[in-house]
Design a protein around this motif. Structure first.
Motif, mmCIF file in Angstrom:
data_model
loop_
_atom_site.group_PDB
_atom_site.id
_atom_site.type_symbol
_atom_site.label_atom_id
_atom_site.label_comp_id
_atom_site.label_asym_id
_atom_site.label_seq_id
_atom_site.Cartn_x
_atom_site.Cartn_y
_atom_site.Cartn_z
ATOM 1 N N LYS A 1 0.829 -1.206 0.000
ATOM 2 C CA LYS A 1 0.000 0.000 0.000
ATOM 3 C C LYS A 1 0.868 1.262 0.000
ATOM 4 C CE LYS A 1 -3.977 2.073 2.333
ATOM 5 N NZ LYS A 1 -3.447 3.450 2.243
ATOM 6 N N HIS A 2 1.953 1.219 0.768
ATOM 7 C CA HIS A 2 2.857 2.368 0.809
ATOM 8 C C HIS A 2 3.469 2.621 -0.572
ATOM 9 C CE1 HIS A 2 6.072 5.064 2.033
ATOM 10 N NE2 HIS A 2 6.956 4.223 1.499
ATOM 11 N N VAL A 3 3.893 1.542 -1.257
ATOM 12 C CA VAL A 3 4.489 1.693 -2.586
ATOM 13 C C VAL A 3 3.452 2.226 -3.562
ATOM 14 C CG1 VAL A 3 5.549 0.446 -4.504
ATOM 15 C CG2 VAL A 3 6.213 -0.071 -2.168
ATOM 16 N N ASN A 4 2.242 1.677 -3.550
ATOM 17 C CA ASN A 4 1.193 2.133 -4.464
ATOM 18 C C ASN A 4 0.851 3.593 -4.226
ATOM 19 O OD1 ASN A 4 0.856 -0.250 -5.904
ATOM 20 N ND2 ASN A 4 -0.623 -1.068 -4.438
ATOM 21 N N ASP A 5 0.692 3.969 -2.956
ATOM 22 C CA ASP A 5 0.301 5.347 -2.641
ATOM 23 C C ASP A 5 1.414 6.335 -2.929
ATOM 24 O OD1 ASP A 5 -2.064 4.296 -1.812
ATOM 25 O OD2 ASP A 5 -1.607 4.396 0.345
ATOM 26 N N THR A 6 2.684 5.901 -2.774
ATOM 27 C CA THR A 6 3.813 6.827 -2.912
ATOM 28 C C THR A 6 4.321 6.910 -4.354
ATOM 29 O OG1 THR A 6 4.450 6.279 -0.641
ATOM 30 C CG2 THR A 6 6.091 7.422 -2.003
ATOM 31 N N TYR A 7 4.453 5.741 -5.015
ATOM 32 C CA TYR A 7 5.096 5.706 -6.324
ATOM 33 C C TYR A 7 4.147 5.316 -7.457
ATOM 34 C CZ TYR A 7 9.140 5.608 -3.222
ATOM 35 O OH TYR A 7 10.033 5.880 -2.250
ATOM 36 N N GLY A 8 2.937 4.877 -7.130
ATOM 37 C CA GLY A 8 1.997 4.481 -8.169
ATOM 38 C C GLY A 8 1.904 2.972 -8.307
ATOM 39 N N HIS A 9 0.853 2.516 -8.971
ATOM 40 C CA HIS A 9 0.577 1.082 -9.065
ATOM 41 C C HIS A 9 1.553 0.352 -9.977
ATOM 42 C CE1 HIS A 9 -3.141 0.809 -6.719
ATOM 43 N NE2 HIS A 9 -3.377 2.058 -7.122
ATOM 44 N N ASP A 10 2.181 1.054 -10.944
ATOM 45 C CA ASP A 10 3.163 0.376 -11.805
ATOM 46 C C ASP A 10 4.350 -0.097 -10.970
ATOM 47 O OD1 ASP A 10 1.594 0.767 -13.973
ATOM 48 O OD2 ASP A 10 2.621 2.570 -14.669
ATOM 49 N N TRP A 11 4.807 0.744 -10.042
ATOM 50 C CA TRP A 11 5.900 0.322 -9.181
ATOM 51 C C TRP A 11 5.423 -0.720 -8.171
ATOM 52 C CZ3 TRP A 11 10.783 1.315 -10.184
ATOM 53 C CH2 TRP A 11 11.080 2.363 -11.057
ATOM 54 N N GLY A 12 4.141 -0.627 -7.785
ATOM 55 C CA GLY A 12 3.596 -1.681 -6.929
ATOM 56 C C GLY A 12 3.595 -3.021 -7.638
ATOM 57 N N ASP A 13 3.281 -3.017 -8.955
ATOM 58 C CA ASP A 13 3.323 -4.263 -9.732
ATOM 59 C C ASP A 13 4.743 -4.815 -9.811
ATOM 60 O OD1 ASP A 13 0.637 -4.094 -10.076
ATOM 61 O OD2 ASP A 13 0.720 -3.335 -12.133
ATOM 62 N N GLN A 14 5.735 -3.903 -9.963
ATOM 63 C CA GLN A 14 7.122 -4.379 -9.986
ATOM 64 C C GLN A 14 7.517 -5.003 -8.638
ATOM 65 O OE1 GLN A 14 10.101 -1.721 -11.504
ATOM 66 N NE2 GLN A 14 8.720 -0.764 -13.011
ATOM 67 N N TYR A 15 7.018 -4.398 -7.561
ATOM 68 C CA TYR A 15 7.287 -4.933 -6.223
ATOM 69 C C TYR A 15 6.687 -6.339 -6.090
ATOM 70 C CZ TYR A 15 7.560 -4.917 -1.090
ATOM 71 O OH TYR A 15 7.837 -5.220 0.209
ATOM 72 N N ILE A 16 5.460 -6.530 -6.591
ATOM 73 C CA ILE A 16 4.819 -7.852 -6.558
ATOM 74 C C ILE A 16 5.585 -8.828 -7.439
ATOM 75 C CG2 ILE A 16 2.721 -9.115 -7.162
ATOM 76 C CD1 ILE A 16 1.138 -6.606 -6.450
ATOM 77 N N HIS A 17 5.999 -8.364 -8.650
ATOM 78 C CA HIS A 17 6.736 -9.239 -9.570
ATOM 79 C C HIS A 17 8.047 -9.706 -8.935
ATOM 80 C CE1 HIS A 17 8.493 -10.811 -13.244
ATOM 81 N NE2 HIS A 17 9.569 -10.046 -13.018
ATOM 82 N N ARG A 18 8.730 -8.778 -8.268
ATOM 83 C CA ARG A 18 9.992 -9.137 -7.638
ATOM 84 C C ARG A 18 9.781 -10.164 -6.524
ATOM 85 N NH1 ARG A 18 14.954 -10.413 -8.411
ATOM 86 N NH2 ARG A 18 16.208 -10.265 -6.496
ATOM 87 N N THR A 19 8.684 -10.001 -5.786
ATOM 88 C CA THR A 19 8.361 -10.954 -4.723
ATOM 89 C C THR A 19 8.069 -12.335 -5.292
ATOM 90 O OG1 THR A 19 7.437 -9.166 -3.397
ATOM 91 C CG2 THR A 19 6.823 -11.417 -2.789
ATOM 92 N N GLY A 20 7.268 -12.397 -6.363
ATOM 93 C CA GLY A 20 6.965 -13.685 -6.991
ATOM 94 C C GLY A 20 8.192 -14.360 -7.525
ATOM 95 N N LEU A 21 9.109 -13.569 -8.134
ATOM 96 C CA LEU A 21 10.343 -14.127 -8.654
ATOM 97 C C LEU A 21 11.192 -14.709 -7.527
ATOM 98 C CD1 LEU A 21 12.090 -14.488 -11.189
ATOM 99 C CD2 LEU A 21 13.112 -12.265 -10.686
ATOM 100 N N CYS A 22 11.228 -14.003 -6.403
ATOM 101 C CA CYS A 22 12.012 -14.492 -5.264
ATOM 102 C C CYS A 22 11.425 -15.794 -4.725
ATOM 103 C CB CYS A 22 12.045 -13.422 -4.174
ATOM 104 S SG CYS A 22 13.066 -13.855 -2.746
ATOM 105 N N LEU A 23 10.104 -15.877 -4.664
ATOM 106 C CA LEU A 23 9.459 -17.110 -4.188
ATOM 107 C C LEU A 23 9.744 -18.270 -5.128
ATOM 108 C CD1 LEU A 23 5.967 -15.741 -3.040
ATOM 109 C CD2 LEU A 23 7.820 -16.541 -1.579
ATOM 110 N N ALA A 24 9.676 -18.029 -6.436
ATOM 111 C CA ALA A 24 9.889 -19.114 -7.398
ATOM 112 C C ALA A 24 11.325 -19.612 -7.370
ATOM 113 C CB ALA A 24 9.522 -18.631 -8.797
#
Length: 1011
Positions: free
Chosen positions: A621-644
């Protein structure tokens, strides 16, 4: 004509010289043998298993089980009813107190109605309390000091007889559900209870031969000079009785009243109406046709005798024969198969269970009580008899139906076979294969069709197959194997479709072709479809093709078709990938995770030790509110990559929603192996960094909850719930961590949630009521005030302390304050209007020191209870620290008396500071100080100090929690002004008077002071 002639030839001789017989006789004979064997097995099994006898025994066992269950309930009911020791002791104390003060002369008890009425009026409230506390329909006391053998028949005996027709119902606050059957006018007036239509002022004595409910215990104690305790002379009436002018029959338990000097001065007892006992002995449970009966009986005979006579007390039945049986006596007969009754020349099977009511050495211990459950034998054993009839009909019907069916089936099966046989024979004679008839029997018709079309199919199959192959719009190849002739046909493109060259020698036999096809399937990725077809993956020249191989086999022919399905397969795989995988992370989505896990949970052996891990991103939520949802998507993508990248192969990993991820670790030997994998993942997550605009770095912070399989649950949905609960605890305590599920915490949270729901229900439905405990003057023992005490009828909220704790947690202290004042004022005002409390007495209401009611609530109380509010003492409790504004608001409230009481002085917030700030009219010394004060000099000094401080300032001291005579004497000696505690009077819906022993101590204290 030829067909009929040949069919009638009967038994013939085969070419080998063996005797043969028609197919009809063969089929019919075989079926008859099977039928006879089946019938014999059925008859033997019926005889061996003894179905009828077992069913009869089951019926007896079920009846015995019902009676055994019921006898325990009836025994508990009667034993609880006859426990009158406390009541008898109370009556003895009241009688002695009146005798010692000269208000009662035992010699004049039978003749002086004023004295007997005074005693009955004194003990009547305790009789009402005992009646409420027992599951009985009536209670009585009979006063008499004379030998019953010299009393005249019909003479009146003083006493009181109360009745509650529905003891299981909730008691009425005004005792409107009670009736006075017997009692003097003075007693009726004192109690304020309605009299019954058959009311009389005294009880009548009907002589030694009458069905009296009090004469036997009284006479036995009187004649025995009261050598034993009162309860040893207790006795239940062995037959039902009715009081005069009343048609309700009952049985009663009574025991004599004996003073310490051995004087027998009456009896006390309880009654159970037969109608009430009949409800407690539901005969419907004995037999579905309502033909059963319960008998509550007594006997002095030996229960092991072959015959014994019992005296009936209560009968519960709808069976007219059981109800019409003579009223008092009944004969029981013991046979080899159980106990039997003969009612109106009809046999009833019975089960008799003992009820233990008397001590072994009691005078009436020879009277044995029994509960008998009986059912008419025809009704009880009717099911077994019906089963015997049905089994006999089944055996006979099976035999008859089997013979008829065998004849019909043998005829139907033999006729078509004979028809085909003779048609084939005729064709052989004519040198031409005939058109065979259809018999409507699948196997025979298939045989006929196969024979008819054999030659034409051999010629046409190859041509049709080639034509189809040429007309197909997709690349197809095929083959045909004939196992009868050993021939092999293969299209030119079949092996090239499968990525395999033709054999160099060009030779193909059936065996060699099958070996080549098997090798192709083993050397290439091959899966089996739902229809059983083979899907081969052909990789050649950097390209991948998918070939579907369909094989069918019919008789001695096997046909195979190879089809290139590359385009369709690729499209299907693309659709499945989009369906199953999250676009942003490449992980499974929710539906795929559910499906894969569901398949795993269907095969627990694959799971081994497993763990379900639910995770939430902390900073999304902090990333989305501060930098926008595109950067929030990158944050989610990075998390998924780390899990995989940091989970072992085989781990099921999915993104469920925006910031939710779920992982299933499975196939491990123990928890430690999984914990090690999770630790490695956690370390990797902490090191993983997402680069934000401006070049700043944000480390991945994720919270997780983990549940174990199979320790926590074997169910997927339950594990998800548990993991979610563990995640919830992490999110609300220390984010960025991983916590394992705790069943103890889960249950504790569930209990806490249930308590919160119950508390909200208590507030919404006002599920509280108030009891009142008197506060007595230390100078003359009169009631000076009543304290209102909150009670709840909700099981989990019995304790007021629990209610207050929940009120603080949920911010509902003001609602509790309002409910306390409204309910206690309303209840006390009702008691005042009924004359059940002193009108001039004060009312102590517990108030929360930090809460003041709104002005509109105060105005409402003033408009409704204006007069009563001037007698209210606001008692400040110890739970909350004082709030000056709240206290001033209480003082300024309309019609406020301005009187305060400091509660529980010596504990909690009730200390010297509170004393100075509040300046109360009353100081209530906490029970922790009063308890054991007679032996503790330190506690005595505390009370002396507060008395010395309070009296010069016109403050009164009230001792709370006085529970013993020694404590009472000591606090009186120390100079307290008021007394409260169980030794004087317990809290009650209708406050009781001071206990005689406590009053005597107060009077003696002041008489000694005067002396």
């Amino acid at each position: 004509m030829m067909l009929h002639r040949r069919a009638a030839q009967g038994t013939q001789t085969s070419r080998r010289g063996e005797k043969t017989q028609p197919i009809f006789c063969t089929i019919f004979g075989a079926m008859m043998l099977v039928l006879v064997a089946e019938v014999l097995l059925l008859v033997i099994s019926i005889c061996v298993t003894d179905v009828g006898g077992r069913l009869n025994q089951n019926a007896k066992d079920m009846l015995a089980m019902q009676v055994r269950n019921r006898v325990g309930y009836v025994q508990d009911l009667m034993q609880d009813a006859q426990d009158l020791t406390d009541l008898s002791d109370y009556i003895d104390r009241a009688t002695l107190a009146m005798v010692n003060t000269g208000r009662l002369d035992l010699d004049a008890l039978n003749t002086d109605s004023e004295q007997s009425s005074a005693l009955l009026a004194a003990i009547a409230p305790e009789l009402v309390n005992t009646l409420r506390a027992r599951s009985v329909t009536g209670i009585f006391v009979v006063l008499n000091t004379e030998d019953l053998r010299i009393l005249d028949v019909g003479s009146g005996v003083p006493g009181i007889y109360l009745r509650d027709l529905d003891p299981d119902a909730r008691p009425s606050e005004e005792n409107a559900d009670l009736l006075i059957e017997r009692g003097s006018a003075a007693v009726v007036k004192a109690l304020g209870i309605t009299t019954d239509k058959s009311w009389q002022p005294v009880l009548r004595y009907y002589g030694l031969k009458g069905r009296g409910f009090f004469k036997d215990p009284f006479l036995r104690a009187y004649e025995d000079n009261a050598r034993l305790s009162e309860e040893y002379y207790g006795r239940w009436t062995t037959s039902a009785y009715t009081i005069s002018d009343d048609d309700r029959s009952a049985i009663a338990y009574s025991q004599p009243l004996i003073l310490p000097d051995g004087t027998v001065y009456g009896v006390v007892g309880v009654e159970l109406l037969t109608s009430y006992l009949q409800e407690k002995m539901p005969y419907e449970e004995l037999q579905n046709e309502k033909r059963g009966a319960y008998f509550l009986v007594s006997t002095t005979a030996d229960e092991d005798a072959e015959e014994f006579v019992v005296s009936k007390s209560v009968t519960s039945s709808q069976d007219s024969y059981a109800l019409e049986e003579p009223e008092s006596m009944m004969r029981c007969e013991r046979r080899a198969d159980g106990c039997w009754l003969n009612l109106h020349k009809r046999d009833y099977y019975a089960v008799a269970m003992p009820i233990f009511l008397y001590s072994r050495n009691a005078p009436f211990s020879d009277e044995h009580w029994l509960l008998i459950g009986a059912v008419n034998s025809q009704t009880l054993f009717s099911f077994a008899q019906n089963v015997r009839h049905v089994l006999t009909a089944v055996v006979v019907g099976t035999l008859v139906l089997g013979i008829l069916s065998s004849l019909l089936i043998a005829h139907k099966l033999a006729r078509p076979v004979e028809l085909l046989y003779y048609e084939v024979v005729d064709g052989q004679e004519k040198k031409k294969f005939p058109e065979l008839s259809h018999t409507k029997i699948r196997e025979l018709d298939r045989l006929a069709d196969a024979l008819t079309s054999l030659n034409s199919e051999l010629l046409n199959n190859s041509t049709k197959f080639l034509r189809i192959m040429d007309m197909a719009s997709v690349e197809l190849g095929g083959y045909e194997l004939r196992f009868d002739t050993g021939s092999v046909y293969v299209t030119d493109n079949f092996f090239s479709l499968l990525g395999e060259p033709l054999p160099k020698d060009g030779f193909l036999s059936v065996r060699r072709f099958e070996e080549i096809l098997t090798r192709i399937q083993l050397s290439r990725p091959c899966t089996t479809t739902e229809r059983g077809d083979k899907l081969l993956t052909i990789r050649k020249g950097g390209q991948t093709r998918y070939v579907l191989l369909r094989v069918t086999k019919d008789w001695n022919v096997q046909v195979g078709l190879a089809e290139d399905v590359t385009a369709a397969t690729l499209e299907r795989l693309r659709i499945e990938h989009e369906r199953d995988y999250d676009i942003l992370t490449g992980l499974y989505n929710r539906q795929a995770f559910q499906r894969v896990c569901g398949e795993l949970f269907e095969d627990p052996q694959q799971l081994g030790t497993a763990a379900l891990l639910m995770m939430d991103l902390d900073n999304l939520k902090h990333v989305n509110d501060t930098y926008g949802h595109d950067w929030g998507d990158q944050y989610i993508h990075r998390t998924g990559l780390c899990l995989a990248e940091n989970t072992p192969a085989g781990t099921v990993v999915a993104r469920l929603s925006g910031d939710e991820f779920m992982l299933l670790f499975y196939g491990y030997l123990n928890r430690e192996q999984i914990r090690e994998k999770v630790r490695i993942l956690s370390d990797a997550m902490q090191k993983s960094v997402a680069v934000l605009p401006g070049g700043s770095e944000l480390r991945i912070s994720i919270s997780g909850g983990m549940a174990w399989y199979p320790e926590d649950s074997r169910n997927m949905e339950t594990l998800k719930k548990y993991a979610d609960f563990a995640l919830y605890q992490v999110k609300h305590s220390h984010k960025g961590c991983l916590q394992e599920f705790s069943m103890e915490s889960y249950r504790r949270e569930a209990q806490t949630a249930q308590l919160r729901r119950d508390f909200q229900q208590l507030l919404t439905e006002e599920r509280v009521y108030y009891m009142f405990q008197p506060i007595f003057s230390a100078y003359d023992g009169r009631v000076m005030a009543y304290e209102a005490l909150m009670r709840s009828d909700m099981e989990r909220l019995r304790s007021p302390a629990t209610i207050m704790k929940l009120a603080r947690e949920q911010g509902a202290l003001q609602e509790i304050e309002r409910l306390t004042f409204f309910k206690s004022l309303e209840t006390f005002d009702h008691l005042r209007s009924e004359g059940l409390v002193r009108r001039d007495a004060l009312l102590f209401i517990n108030s929360i020191a930090s809460i003041a009611l709104p002005q509109e609530d105060c105005e409402y109380m003033d408009s409704r209870w204006h007069e009563l509010l001037r007698q209210v003492v606001i008692e400040i409790t110890e739970e909350e620290a004082m709030d000056r504004e709240a206290m001033e608001a209480k003082r300024r409230a309309p019609s406020s008396s301005g009187m305060f009481a400091l509660d529980d002085y010596g504990s909690g917030y009730s200390n010297e500071g509170s004393l100075l700030e509040l300046s109360p009219r009353f100081i209530k010394v906490d029970l922790t100080i009063i308890r054991g004060i007679d032996t503790d000099p330190d506690k005595q000094q505390i009370v002396q100090n507060i008395v010395a401080y309070a009296h010069p300032r016109s403050m009164q001291i009230i001792a709370e929690g006085v529970e013993t005579a020694e404590e009472l004497k000591k606090v009186l000696e120390l100079g307290v002004d008021g007394l409260q505690g169980y030794f004087l009077a317990k809290p009650a819906n209708i406050p009781t008077r001071i206990a005689p022993a406590a009053r005597q101590i107060i009077e003696n204290s002041h008489s000694s002071d005067c002396g």
